[in-house]
Design a protein around this motif. Structure first.
Motif, mmCIF file in Angstrom:
data_model
loop_
_atom_site.group_PDB
_atom_site.id
_atom_site.type_symbol
_atom_site.label_atom_id
_atom_site.label_comp_id
_atom_site.label_asym_id
_atom_site.label_seq_id
_atom_site.Cartn_x
_atom_site.Cartn_y
_atom_site.Cartn_z
ATOM 1 N N ILE A 63 21.440 -3.694 45.114
ATOM 2 C CA ILE A 63 22.863 -3.587 44.798
ATOM 3 C C ILE A 63 23.566 -2.706 45.822
ATOM 4 C CG2 ILE A 63 24.532 -2.675 43.133
ATOM 5 C CD1 ILE A 63 22.519 -3.500 40.929
ATOM 6 N N SER A 64 22.935 -1.588 46.177
ATOM 7 C CA SER A 64 23.537 -0.656 47.122
ATOM 8 C C SER A 64 23.760 -1.299 48.487
ATOM 9 C CB SER A 64 22.656 0.578 47.272
ATOM 10 O OG SER A 64 23.228 1.500 48.171
ATOM 11 N N HIS A 65 22.759 -2.009 48.989
ATOM 12 C CA HIS A 65 22.899 -2.694 50.271
ATOM 13 C C HIS A 65 24.030 -3.728 50.212
ATOM 14 C CE1 HIS A 65 19.574 -1.178 52.714
ATOM 15 N NE2 HIS A 65 18.839 -1.149 51.605
ATOM 16 N N ALA A 66 24.033 -4.530 49.156
ATOM 17 C CA ALA A 66 25.014 -5.613 49.041
ATOM 18 C C ALA A 66 26.434 -5.068 48.881
ATOM 19 C CB ALA A 66 24.658 -6.513 47.861
ATOM 20 N N VAL A 67 26.599 -4.091 47.989
ATOM 21 C CA VAL A 67 27.928 -3.527 47.746
ATOM 22 C C VAL A 67 28.418 -2.766 48.977
ATOM 23 C CG1 VAL A 67 29.178 -1.786 46.416
ATOM 24 C CG2 VAL A 67 27.702 -3.420 45.247
ATOM 25 N N GLY A 68 27.510 -2.013 49.616
ATOM 26 C CA GLY A 68 27.897 -1.285 50.821
ATOM 27 C C GLY A 68 28.422 -2.214 51.895
ATOM 28 N N ALA A 69 27.774 -3.358 52.072
ATOM 29 C CA ALA A 69 28.206 -4.324 53.087
ATOM 30 C C ALA A 69 29.590 -4.882 52.766
ATOM 31 C CB ALA A 69 27.191 -5.456 53.185
ATOM 32 N N LEU A 192 22.025 6.278 45.895
ATOM 33 C CA LEU A 192 21.968 5.777 47.256
ATOM 34 C C LEU A 192 23.296 5.977 47.952
ATOM 35 C CD1 LEU A 192 20.096 2.542 46.281
ATOM 36 C CD2 LEU A 192 19.112 4.467 47.497
ATOM 37 N N ASN A 193 23.229 6.575 49.120
ATOM 38 C CA ASN A 193 24.432 6.866 49.871
ATOM 39 C C ASN A 193 24.426 6.077 51.180
ATOM 40 O OD1 ASN A 193 24.936 8.753 47.908
ATOM 41 N ND2 ASN A 193 24.029 10.429 49.060
ATOM 42 N N PRO A 194 24.951 4.841 51.175
ATOM 43 C CA PRO A 194 24.906 4.048 52.397
ATOM 44 C C PRO A 194 25.851 4.595 53.447
ATOM 45 C CG PRO A 194 26.235 2.953 50.771
ATOM 46 C CD PRO A 194 25.653 4.162 50.090
ATOM 47 N N ALA A 195 25.455 4.471 54.681
ATOM 48 C CA ALA A 195 26.349 4.888 55.763
ATOM 49 C C ALA A 195 27.544 3.957 55.803
ATOM 50 C CB ALA A 195 25.610 4.825 57.095
ATOM 51 N N LYS A 196 28.659 4.483 56.205
ATOM 52 C CA LYS A 196 29.845 3.654 56.379
ATOM 53 C C LYS A 196 30.160 3.640 57.866
ATOM 54 C CE LYS A 196 34.446 2.810 54.585
ATOM 55 N NZ LYS A 196 35.527 3.265 53.717
ATOM 56 N N PRO A 197 29.724 2.623 58.603
ATOM 57 C CA PRO A 197 29.877 2.584 60.056
ATOM 58 C C PRO A 197 31.325 2.803 60.475
ATOM 59 C CG PRO A 197 28.495 0.789 59.314
ATOM 60 C CD PRO A 197 29.078 1.424 58.090
ATOM 61 N N GLY A 198 31.485 3.693 61.452
ATOM 62 C CA GLY A 198 32.817 3.934 61.995
ATOM 63 C C GLY A 198 33.677 4.833 61.134
ATOM 64 N N LYS A 199 33.107 5.358 60.045
ATOM 65 C CA LYS A 199 33.916 6.178 59.151
ATOM 66 C C LYS A 199 33.439 7.631 59.121
ATOM 67 C CE LYS A 199 36.511 2.811 57.894
ATOM 68 N NZ LYS A 199 37.929 2.774 58.267
ATOM 69 N N GLY A 200 32.534 7.993 60.013
ATOM 70 C CA GLY A 200 32.111 9.386 60.103
ATOM 71 C C GLY A 200 31.087 9.782 59.077
ATOM 72 N N SER A 201 30.463 8.819 58.393
ATOM 73 C CA SER A 201 29.462 9.167 57.405
ATOM 74 C C SER A 201 28.102 9.290 58.078
ATOM 75 C CB SER A 201 29.418 8.108 56.310
ATOM 76 O OG SER A 201 29.190 6.848 56.863
ATOM 77 N N ARG A 202 27.187 9.961 57.407
ATOM 78 C CA ARG A 202 25.858 10.164 57.961
ATOM 79 C C ARG A 202 25.136 8.834 58.093
ATOM 80 N NH1 ARG A 202 21.763 14.258 55.071
ATOM 81 N NH2 ARG A 202 22.373 15.705 56.683
ATOM 82 N N PRO A 203 24.482 8.593 59.222
ATOM 83 C CA PRO A 203 23.758 7.324 59.404
ATOM 84 C C PRO A 203 22.555 7.234 58.488
ATOM 85 C CG PRO A 203 23.286 8.807 61.213
ATOM 86 C CD PRO A 203 24.387 9.439 60.420
#
Length: 208
Positions: A63-69, A192-203
């Motif tokens: 769910i985390s991977h899918a929702v994060g995307a 689960l804390n997915p990274a948000k590419p380009g938004k300054g979140s931790r990879p």
């Protein structure tokens, strides 16, 4: 799905609408969705399978991977954010009208936004639904009809009957095994804390 949870509005309702098709395709449903915090908001999703059974750690990761995307593309929150996914658990919140029909016969505690007949808090056995309201039988035998949109929060009370019913749904042979399974799910379900590419979140992803 979003309109099935009356408490959702604004940003939370918009996020629910965005992720609903993806979760439906994967066989999951949202039980509760909240957005907490300001500087780095946390999107909290409580979910279960479409058949009502509890989810486990692998489900949370999927769910985390899918929702994060989806949210990376739709971008409903400017800046960095984190995502937490968890199981609804046995003593779950009741957020949708269909939850009250599904758990008829079980004990619930509910609180309303505004008093009904002079009281805001109710406890009793769920007897089902009537039109757009939840119906419970109070300890004194009286019936309380609670409009679904007026319910601030409601949660099942953990009882032997509820554990047994949940265990039967999950195909677990005994009540003890059912209780152990639920406890294990709660302990192991990660935030689960997915990274948000380009938004300054931790990879990368972080579990804790």
């Amino acid at each position: 799905m979003a309109n099935e949870i009356p408490s959702l509005n604004g940003l939370e309702a918009r996020i629910a609408q965005q992720i609903e098709p993806t979760l439906t395709d994967l066989g999951y449903e949202i039980v509760r969705l909240s957005v907490l915090g300001r500087e780095t908001p946390t999107i909290q999703i409580m979910a279960d399978r479409a058949d009502g059974s509890l989810i486990g750690i692998e489900d949370c990761e999927q769910i985390s991977h899918a929702v994060g995307a989806v949210l990376d593309v739709d971008d409903p929150i400017p800046g960095a954010w984190t995502l937490e996914v968890s199981s609804a658990g046995i003593d779950r919140p009741l957020t949708r009208l269909k939850d009250w029909d599904r758990f008829a016969g079980h004990l619930v505690k509910a609180e309303l936004d505004l008093p009904l007949n002079g009281r805001k808090r109710f406890s009793g056995i769920i007897t089902g639904t009537r039109e757009n309201a939840a119906v419970i039988r109070l300890d004194d035998g009286e019936e309380a009809v609670l409009p679904i949109e007026a319910i601030r929060k409601a949660r099942l009370v953990l009882t032997d009957a509820l554990i047994e019913a949940s265990a039967a749904m999950m195909g677990i042979a005994s009540e003890d095994e059912g209780a152990e399974e639920d406890d294990a799910t709660r302990r192991k379900t990660p935030k689960l804390n997915p990274a948000k590419p380009g938004k300054g979140s931790r990879p990368g992803r972080k579990t804790h």
